[in-house]
Motif scaffolding. Sequence first.
Motif, PDB file in Angstrom:
ATOM      1  N   VAL A 186      35.417  30.686  43.220  1.00 38.32           N
ATOM      2  CA  VAL A 186      36.431  31.694  43.510  1.00 38.32           C
ATOM      3  C   VAL A 186      37.174  32.076  42.233  1.00 38.32           C
ATOM      4  O   VAL A 186      37.497  31.217  41.409  1.00 38.32           O
ATOM      5  N   ALA A 187      37.458  33.363  42.093  1.00 40.86           N
ATOM      6  CA  ALA A 187      38.344  33.853  41.035  1.00 40.86           C
ATOM      7  C   ALA A 187      39.536  34.491  41.736  1.00 40.86           C
ATOM      8  O   ALA A 187      39.368  35.305  42.638  1.00 40.86           O
ATOM      9  N   ASP A 188      40.725  34.076  41.364  1.00 41.11           N
ATOM     10  CA  ASP A 188      41.952  34.565  41.984  1.00 41.11           C
ATOM     11  C   ASP A 188      42.933  34.882  40.859  1.00 41.11           C
ATOM     12  O   ASP A 188      43.017  34.150  39.881  1.00 41.11           O
ATOM     13  N   LYS A 189      43.686  35.983  41.023  1.00 42.95           N
ATOM     14  CA  LYS A 189      44.608  36.434  39.971  1.00 42.95           C
ATOM     15  C   LYS A 189      45.627  35.389  39.559  1.00 42.95           C
ATOM     16  O   LYS A 189      45.885  35.165  38.380  1.00 42.95           O
ATOM     17  N   VAL A 190      46.232  34.739  40.559  1.00 47.11           N
ATOM     18  CA  VAL A 190      47.287  33.755  40.317  1.00 47.11           C
ATOM     19  C   VAL A 190      47.118  32.647  41.353  1.00 47.11           C
ATOM     20  O   VAL A 190      46.987  32.924  42.540  1.00 47.11           O
ATOM     21  N   VAL A 191      47.142  31.406  40.908  1.00 47.57           N
ATOM     22  CA  VAL A 191      47.021  30.288  41.841  1.00 47.57           C
ATOM     23  C   VAL A 191      48.154  29.298  41.611  1.00 47.57           C
ATOM     24  O   VAL A 191      48.236  28.644  40.573  1.00 47.57           O
ATOM     25  N   GLY A 192      49.032  29.253  42.605  1.00 54.00           N
ATOM     26  CA  GLY A 192      50.099  28.254  42.637  1.00 54.00           C
ATOM     27  C   GLY A 192      49.764  27.219  43.689  1.00 54.00           C
ATOM     28  O   GLY A 192      48.630  27.143  44.176  1.00 54.00           O
ATOM     29  N   LYS A 193      50.756  26.446  44.074  1.00 53.20           N
ATOM     30  CA  LYS A 193      50.533  25.388  45.058  1.00 53.20           C
ATOM     31  C   LYS A 193      50.141  25.941  46.418  1.00 53.20           C
ATOM     32  O   LYS A 193      49.265  25.382  47.083  1.00 53.20           O
ATOM     33  N   ALA A 194      50.771  27.039  46.852  1.00 50.66           N
ATOM     34  CA  ALA A 194      50.491  27.590  48.183  1.00 50.66           C
ATOM     35  C   ALA A 194      49.015  27.976  48.352  1.00 50.66           C
ATOM     36  O   ALA A 194      48.353  27.492  49.275  1.00 50.66           O
ATOM     37  N   PRO A 195      48.462  28.831  47.506  1.00 52.68           N
ATOM     38  CA  PRO A 195      47.046  29.151  47.678  1.00 52.68           C
ATOM     39  C   PRO A 195      46.143  27.938  47.449  1.00 52.68           C
ATOM     40  O   PRO A 195      45.111  27.796  48.111  1.00 52.68           O
ATOM     41  N   ALA A 196      46.539  27.035  46.549  1.00 51.32           N
ATOM     42  CA  ALA A 196      45.715  25.849  46.298  1.00 51.32           C
ATOM     43  C   ALA A 196      45.589  24.999  47.562  1.00 51.32           C
ATOM     44  O   ALA A 196      44.510  24.480  47.866  1.00 51.32           O
ATOM     45  N   LEU A 197      46.689  24.854  48.309  1.00 51.00           N
ATOM     46  CA  LEU A 197      46.637  24.102  49.563  1.00 51.00           C
ATOM     47  C   LEU A 197      45.672  24.762  50.555  1.00 51.00           C
ATOM     48  O   LEU A 197      44.945  24.077  51.279  1.00 51.00           O
ATOM     49  N   LEU A 198      45.648  26.096  50.578  1.00 50.87           N
ATOM     50  CA  LEU A 198      44.730  26.801  51.471  1.00 50.87           C
ATOM     51  C   LEU A 198      43.286  26.674  50.987  1.00 50.87           C
ATOM     52  O   LEU A 198      42.363  26.506  51.795  1.00 50.87           O
ATOM     53  N   TYR A 199      43.094  26.728  49.677  1.00 50.84           N
ATOM     54  CA  TYR A 199      41.745  26.503  49.141  1.00 50.84           C
ATOM     55  C   TYR A 199      41.262  25.087  49.469  1.00 50.84           C
ATOM     56  O   TYR A 199      40.073  24.862  49.671  1.00 50.84           O
ATOM     57  N   ALA A 200      42.181  24.119  49.537  1.00 51.10           N
ATOM     58  CA  ALA A 200      41.799  22.753  49.896  1.00 51.10           C
ATOM     59  C   ALA A 200      41.180  22.710  51.289  1.00 51.10           C
ATOM     60  O   ALA A 200      40.300  21.898  51.556  1.00 51.10           O
ATOM     61  N   ILE A 201      41.609  23.596  52.183  1.00 48.24           N
ATOM     62  CA  ILE A 201      41.023  23.694  53.524  1.00 48.24           C
ATOM     63  C   ILE A 201      39.714  24.470  53.472  1.00 48.24           C
ATOM     64  O   ILE A 201      38.719  24.084  54.084  1.00 48.24           O
ATOM     65  N   LEU A 202      39.711  25.577  52.737  1.00 47.27           N
ATOM     66  CA  LEU A 202      38.537  26.465  52.690  1.00 47.27           C
ATOM     67  C   LEU A 202      37.371  25.848  51.912  1.00 47.27           C
ATOM     68  O   LEU A 202      36.219  26.192  52.147  1.00 47.27           O
ATOM     69  N   GLY A 203      37.671  24.966  50.969  1.00 51.07           N
ATOM     70  CA  GLY A 203      36.659  24.170  50.306  1.00 51.07           C
ATOM     71  C   GLY A 203      35.693  24.803  49.332  1.00 51.07           C
ATOM     72  O   GLY A 203      34.526  24.426  49.306  1.00 51.07           O
ATOM     73  N   PRO A 204      36.136  25.734  48.470  1.00 43.09           N
ATOM     74  CA  PRO A 204      35.204  26.224  47.455  1.00 43.09           C
ATOM     75  C   PRO A 204      34.868  25.114  46.455  1.00 43.09           C
ATOM     76  O   PRO A 204      35.579  24.114  46.371  1.00 43.09           O
ATOM     77  N   SER A 205      33.799  25.313  45.714  1.00 47.89           N
ATOM     78  CA  SER A 205      33.414  24.331  44.689  1.00 47.89           C
ATOM     79  C   SER A 205      34.327  24.418  43.479  1.00 47.89           C
ATOM     80  O   SER A 205      34.594  23.415  42.813  1.00 47.89           O
ATOM     81  N   ALA A 206      34.777  25.651  43.173  1.00 46.72           N
ATOM     82  CA  ALA A 206      35.575  25.871  41.973  1.00 46.72           C
ATOM     83  C   ALA A 206      36.518  27.048  42.173  1.00 46.72           C
ATOM     84  O   ALA A 206      36.200  27.978  42.922  1.00 46.72           O
ATOM     85  N   VAL A 207      37.661  26.991  41.506  1.00 45.73           N
ATOM     86  CA  VAL A 207      38.622  28.094  41.504  1.00 45.73           C
ATOM     87  C   VAL A 207      39.006  28.380  40.052  1.00 45.73           C
ATOM     88  O   VAL A 207      39.397  27.471  39.319  1.00 45.73           O
ATOM     89  N   PHE A 208      38.891  29.642  39.657  1.00 49.43           N
ATOM     90  CA  PHE A 208      39.349  30.097  38.352  1.00 49.43           C
ATOM     91  C   PHE A 208      40.502  31.061  38.561  1.00 49.43           C
ATOM     92  O   PHE A 208      40.483  31.885  39.470  1.00 49.43           O
TER      93      PHE A 208
END
Length: 123
Positions: A32-54
């Motif tokens: 995943v590539a996302d413009k800005v990643v703080g704690k809130a989206p990171a917690l949601l990504y923890a559920i969605l489970g991508p391999s990587a976030v940039f």
Amino acid sequence: VRGDEVHTCTERGVKPLLRMVNEGRSLAGFAVADKVVGKAPALLYAILGPSAVFSPVMSWTGRAVLLAAGIAASYDQLVAHIQNRANDGQCPMDFSVANVYDPYEAVGVLKAALSRMMGRASA
């Protein structure tokens, strides 16, 4: 991106991520590539489970949440906290989950925070 599969989203904030969580979607195997990643989206990504976030801009807590969830995290700039859109304080979504560590608890907290913000916007 996952292989030849590419999904794009132009919506801002955590709303599209909350929608994906509510729909039971999975990002397993995606980078995943996302413009800005703080704690809130990171917690949601923890559920969605991508391999990587940039993200060009990532907060320390966002990075910590991703790494704790086993998600590779990369960024151009690591910051203490994500600014709000007016650039005069902390992102309200990140502020709402400052003391939340469980991704599933964060879903309810973020929904409530969005609801409060939407109520203010329409007032």
